[in-house]
Design an enzyme around this catalytic site. Sequence first.
Site, short mmCIF file in Angstrom:
data_model
loop_
_atom_site.label_atom_id
_atom_site.label_comp_id
_atom_site.label_asym_id
_atom_site.label_seq_id
_atom_site.Cartn_x
_atom_site.Cartn_y
_atom_site.Cartn_z
N GLY A 22 0.84 -1.21 0.00
CA GLY A 22 0.00 0.00 0.00
C GLY A 22 0.87 1.25 0.00
O GLY A 22 0.52 2.28 0.56
N GLY A 30 -0.32 4.95 -1.25
CA GLY A 30 -1.45 5.64 -0.62
C GLY A 30 -1.00 6.91 0.10
O GLY A 30 0.17 7.30 0.04
N GLN A 31 -1.97 7.53 0.79
CA GLN A 31 -1.67 8.79 1.48
C GLN A 31 -0.50 8.64 2.45
O GLN A 31 0.43 9.43 2.45
CB GLN A 31 -2.91 9.28 2.25
CG GLN A 31 -2.70 10.65 2.88
CD GLN A 31 -3.73 10.99 3.95
OE1 GLN A 31 -4.58 10.18 4.30
NE2 GLN A 31 -3.65 12.18 4.49
N ASP A 44 -0.86 -7.35 -4.86
CA ASP A 44 -2.21 -7.40 -4.31
C ASP A 44 -2.14 -8.17 -2.99
O ASP A 44 -1.80 -9.37 -2.99
CB ASP A 44 -3.14 -8.12 -5.31
CG ASP A 44 -4.58 -8.18 -4.83
OD1 ASP A 44 -4.84 -7.90 -3.64
OD2 ASP A 44 -5.45 -8.53 -5.67
N TYR A 85 -15.57 -0.59 8.26
CA TYR A 85 -14.15 -0.27 8.45
C TYR A 85 -13.73 -0.55 9.89
O TYR A 85 -12.72 -1.21 10.15
CB TYR A 85 -13.95 1.20 8.09
CG TYR A 85 -12.54 1.73 8.25
CD1 TYR A 85 -11.50 1.26 7.44
CD2 TYR A 85 -12.27 2.73 9.17
CE1 TYR A 85 -10.22 1.79 7.58
CE2 TYR A 85 -11.00 3.27 9.29
CZ TYR A 85 -9.98 2.79 8.50
OH TYR A 85 -8.72 3.30 8.64
N LYS A 129 -11.09 -3.26 11.54
CA LYS A 129 -9.96 -2.85 12.39
C LYS A 129 -9.97 -3.61 13.71
O LYS A 129 -8.92 -3.99 14.22
CB LYS A 129 -9.97 -1.33 12.60
CG LYS A 129 -9.63 -0.52 11.33
CD LYS A 129 -8.24 -0.86 10.78
CE LYS A 129 -7.83 0.00 9.61
NZ LYS A 129 -6.56 -0.39 9.00
N ILE A 154 -5.39 11.50 9.43
CA ILE A 154 -4.05 12.00 9.09
C ILE A 154 -4.15 13.13 8.06
O ILE A 154 -4.79 12.97 7.02
CB ILE A 154 -3.16 10.86 8.54
CG1 ILE A 154 -3.12 9.66 9.53
CG2 ILE A 154 -1.76 11.37 8.23
CD1 ILE A 154 -2.56 9.94 10.90
N1 LIG Z 1 -5.25 8.26 6.37
C1 LIG Z 1 -5.85 8.24 7.54
O1 LIG Z 1 -6.39 9.27 8.01
C2 LIG Z 1 -5.89 6.97 8.35
C3 LIG Z 1 -6.44 7.01 9.63
C4 LIG Z 1 -6.51 5.83 10.38
C5 LIG Z 1 -5.95 4.64 9.87
N2 LIG Z 1 -5.41 4.65 8.61
C6 LIG Z 1 -4.88 3.38 8.11
O2 LIG Z 1 -3.58 3.57 7.57
C7 LIG Z 1 -3.38 2.67 6.46
C8 LIG Z 1 -2.98 3.46 5.22
O3 LIG Z 1 -4.01 4.40 4.95
P1 LIG Z 1 -3.91 5.49 3.80
O4 LIG Z 1 -4.57 6.70 4.32
O5 LIG Z 1 -2.54 5.59 3.25
O6 LIG Z 1 -4.91 4.84 2.75
P2 LIG Z 1 -4.97 5.03 1.15
O7 LIG Z 1 -6.33 4.64 0.72
O8 LIG Z 1 -4.46 6.36 0.77
O9 LIG Z 1 -3.92 3.96 0.70
C9 LIG Z 1 -4.18 2.58 0.76
C10 LIG Z 1 -3.44 1.93 -0.37
O10 LIG Z 1 -3.80 0.53 -0.39
C11 LIG Z 1 -3.86 0.15 -1.74
N3 LIG Z 1 -4.66 -1.07 -1.89
C12 LIG Z 1 -6.02 -1.18 -1.97
N4 LIG Z 1 -6.35 -2.48 -2.17
C13 LIG Z 1 -5.19 -3.16 -2.22
C14 LIG Z 1 -4.86 -4.53 -2.41
N5 LIG Z 1 -5.82 -5.45 -2.59
N6 LIG Z 1 -3.55 -4.90 -2.38
C15 LIG Z 1 -2.59 -3.98 -2.19
N7 LIG Z 1 -2.82 -2.67 -2.04
C16 LIG Z 1 -4.12 -2.28 -2.04
C17 LIG Z 1 -4.46 1.33 -2.48
O11 LIG Z 1 -4.11 1.29 -3.85
C18 LIG Z 1 -3.79 2.49 -1.75
O12 LIG Z 1 -2.61 2.89 -2.41
C19 LIG Z 1 -4.71 1.91 6.30
O13 LIG Z 1 -4.63 0.69 7.02
C20 LIG Z 1 -5.72 2.80 6.98
O14 LIG Z 1 -6.81 2.08 7.46
C21 LIG Z 1 -5.38 5.78 7.86
#
Ligand SMILES: NC(=O)c1ccc[n+]([C@@H]2O[C@H](COP(=O)([O-])OP(=O)(O)OC[C@H]3O[C@@H](n4cnc5c(N)ncnc54)[C@H](O)[C@@H]3O)[C@@H](O)[C@H]2O)c1
Length: 320
Positions: free
Chosen positions: A12, A15-16, A56, A146, A150, A176
């Site tokens: 991942g 992602g963000q 994946d 969600y 978790k 975040i």
């Molecule tokens: N951003 C926040 O505010 C926040 C807050 C609490 C928890 N989190 C947790 O932090 C983690 C990262 O979050 P984020 O904000 O970067 O999320 P995001 O959605 O920006 O990134 C998640 C990434 O996972 C990838 N993904 C989706 N399905 C997939 C698969 N089957 N195989 C591989 N990759 C796959 C997506 O392409 C994406 O790049 C997550 O577990 C999220 O639950 C984030």
Amino acid sequence: MPKRSNRVLVIGATGQIGSELTLALRKHHGKDNVVAGWYIDKPTKALKEGPFEHLDVRSRSHVAETIEKYDIDTVYQLAALLSATGEKDPGGAWRVNVEGLHNVLEIAREHKGIKVFWPSSMAVYGEGVPAVNTPQVAPLLPTTMYGVTKVAGELLCDYYHRHYGLDVRCLRYPGIVSSEALPGGGTTDYAVEIFYDAIKKERYTCFLSKDSTLPMMYMPDCIKASMDIMAAPAASVKTRTGYNLAGMSFSPAELVKEIQRIIPTFECDYKPDFRQKIADSWPKSLDDREARRDWGWKPSYDLASMTQDMVTRLRARLAP
Ligand SMILES: NC(=O)c1ccc[n+]([C@@H]2O[C@H](COP(=O)([O-])OP(=O)(O)OC[C@H]3O[C@@H](n4cnc5c(N)ncnc54)[C@H](O)[C@@H]3O)[C@@H](O)[C@H]2O)c1
């Protein structure tokens, strides 16, 4: 041959959080030692400066092959469907968030010595907890899919630690805020979008009501916490479900006021949508004393310093 140390896989990674955490990990461990696993969003030029793999997390065999190919000893499993996306696709959220994590834990159990980081969320909470300063140990009764994933993930991590001695470490992130990659379908996404619109249009329509206070954190603190807990001695990591992690708490109206100190002409109106219900089910602030006590967690940013830094960075990036 002795196993090399500090060979990291981030799943991942585009992602963000992953897009910034991967670069921070490369800075720390060396760029060739951190593999960026990407799935939907393609890797940026910066991420392509080190190894990257299309991955994946639902495919256990492919994750295992990647771990063997790069001789990985640490996995950051960040792949997920977030809260708003998870409500639209609950089955998908279960498969990525729970089955994906289970794949990683199983592979780590089979390949002894692999350490795992997995982010949980404040979304584990729901009904029956104090909304202010929500304690670490409290009923976990989320009302979103969600949150369900978790809670299930936290229990899986704790189970693998207790039964197989797996070194898995988890944080309950708040929302975040960051200036690089855009957020991917969460309920706190407004707190990033608002900065882009404030700079580009001086106007924003917020999808939460003005007084929806939520726990939040600036990305540099999120990265620091994620790397610090992984560097802590194993004996000091006493909670293997997920540590509460707090940075700051604010409502959309408080964020607007802070942005207006820098951009006085900025205006915001409010049109709450389905995400309001999700926000209403979450805590307003988190008690993170256990993380502070056990492995020395301390955030650096507050609302004012985060807002200043976000505006400075985005102005430089979005300038015509
Ligand atoms: N951003 C926040 O505010 C926040 C807050 C609490 C928890 N989190 C947790 O932090 C983690 C990262 O979050 P984020 O904000 O970067 O999320 P995001 O959605 O920006 O990134 C998640 C990434 O996972 C990838 N993904 C989706 N399905 C997939 C698969 N089957 N195989 C591989 N990759 C796959 C997506 O392409 C994406 O790049 C997550 O577990 C999220 O639950 C984030």
